[in-house]
Structures are given as structure tokens and as C-alpha cells.
Design a protein around this motif. Sequence first.
Motif, PDB file in Angstrom:
ATOM      1  N   ALA A  53      78.675  27.997  25.831  1.00  0.00           N
ATOM      2  CA  ALA A  53      79.674  27.699  26.857  1.00  0.00           C
ATOM      3  C   ALA A  53      79.242  26.519  27.707  1.00  0.00           C
ATOM      4  O   ALA A  53      78.057  26.342  27.997  1.00  0.00           O
ATOM      5  CB  ALA A  53      79.896  28.918  27.748  1.00  0.00           C
ATOM      6  N   VAL A  69      84.209  26.611  25.050  1.00  0.00           N
ATOM      7  CA  VAL A  69      83.268  27.475  24.342  1.00  0.00           C
ATOM      8  C   VAL A  69      83.290  27.162  22.851  1.00  0.00           C
ATOM      9  O   VAL A  69      84.258  26.609  22.330  1.00  0.00           O
ATOM     10  CB  VAL A  69      83.573  28.979  24.551  1.00  0.00           C
ATOM     11  CG1 VAL A  69      83.400  29.377  25.996  1.00  0.00           C
ATOM     12  CG2 VAL A  69      84.978  29.307  24.073  1.00  0.00           C
ATOM     13  N   ALA A  94      81.030  22.582  21.949  1.00  0.00           N
ATOM     14  CA  ALA A  94      81.697  22.937  23.202  1.00  0.00           C
ATOM     15  C   ALA A  94      81.882  21.703  24.083  1.00  0.00           C
ATOM     16  O   ALA A  94      82.951  21.509  24.683  1.00  0.00           O
ATOM     17  CB  ALA A  94      80.897  24.011  23.935  1.00  0.00           C
ATOM     18  N   CYS A 214      80.213  32.393  28.395  1.00  0.00           N
ATOM     19  CA  CYS A 214      79.734  32.646  27.030  1.00  0.00           C
ATOM     20  C   CYS A 214      79.698  34.136  26.728  1.00  0.00           C
ATOM     21  O   CYS A 214      79.959  34.555  25.583  1.00  0.00           O
ATOM     22  CB  CYS A 214      78.384  31.957  26.772  1.00  0.00           C
ATOM     23  SG  CYS A 214      76.988  32.528  27.742  1.00  0.00           S
TER      24      CYS A 214
END
Length: 223
Positions: A53, A69, A94, A214
Motif C-alpha cells: 500500500a 494498493v 502501487a 494494506c
Amino acid sequence: MRYVPPADVAEALRVQEELRSRVDLVGPGPTAPATVAGLDVAYAESGDRLAAAVTVLDAATLAVVDEAVSVGRPAFGYVPGLFAFRELPALLAALDRLAVRPDLLVCDGHGLAHPRRFGLACHLGLVTGLPTIGVGKTPLVGAWTEPGPRRGDWSPLREGDEVVGRVLRTRDGVRPVFVSVGHRMSLDNAADRVLALTPRYRLPETTRTADRLCRRALAGAAA
């Protein structure tokens, strides 16, 4: 520079040794960034799946202005000191999904404070070209004396005669964090940026928001 995954442990070690000389450990880097990104990775209990993330915060308000993400599998085996190779592909994916390009990256991990002086923050900074710092919850290398009890107190993190980071108290009477330069930052500036990101808690808001994201992504992928 382009990220190229290593074929094995020996190649990964060679990559770290070869690339560490390219890292800018002087900076000084941005002293008033408009946006700061936090990066974190969560693993499934089985260890065969991860979620990377990135959250981008307004540096003045610490509000999240963008996030992304990437869910996938670890890209490399579990080898201490080589975690960057497990996580970099997912973190880069990401970062590519962001609409806002951050001025500074803050990794949940280490930069110079690494056995080969080339931790995740160094590797990520070199690949992206962005100023990068590492903020670890625990040390990977080095020795230190306990800093003073007040917020802002610090002591050097040393390995032999070399200063590889800073042990920084971000809250009165709370355990310190371990700050190290990743790329295009000075250690003084890195510590100042961490203090700016910790107005209420021990860990930077960048790390806290990326950690929540995350974990949510990993839980959603498992559902």
C-alpha cells in the motif's frame, strides 16, 4: 532506473553491493514537501500472499489525498537483509497507480541502516528517483544509547565508527523509532520530517495510514 529482479540470492547480494554507491546520502532533500507518501506491506499468515500500500498525505494537514494498493505474491524468498526484493515489485506497482506524485517517500523499514548499507528505502529511492527515508520500529543493525525521554531527543545509531541512522524519540516516554536515509535526503532533514509526521503517535502518519490500507486490502483479497 529500472528495477530488474534477481535470479537468486547471490545475484541479489551483488545487486545491493553494486547499487549502494549510487545512493545520495547527502541530500538535503525537501524541507517543506507538499505531499509525503507512506509505504507498507502486509503478509497473509500463510506467507504466500502480500498487499503493498501507498498513501499520499498532504504534508501540512496530514490528510490522505491519494492511495493505491497492489495485491500479489512475494517476489523473492524469505532471506534476512533481502526483504526489498520480496516487496519492491508490489510497491512499485502501487506507486504506478497513484494520481498524485509524492515529494517524499517514507518506508516502513530501513535505508542506510542495513548490513550492506542498502535497505528497502535506498533501493526504492534509487529506482523511483524520489527522496526517500526509512523509519523502522526496531533496528536491523547498529548500537546506540537510549535517547532522552522527551519528544525530539535522539542518539546516533552506529555500526563501528559509522553513523548509519538516528534513534529518535517521537513521543514523551515512548519507545523511539529508527530513522535512516534512503536516497536524496540528509539525516538531519529525515529526522525533522519524521517529527513533522508524528504529531500524536509514535509512528509517522504515513506509516499508520499505509498499514491500515494494506491490511484492509489483504483482508478483502482473502474474503
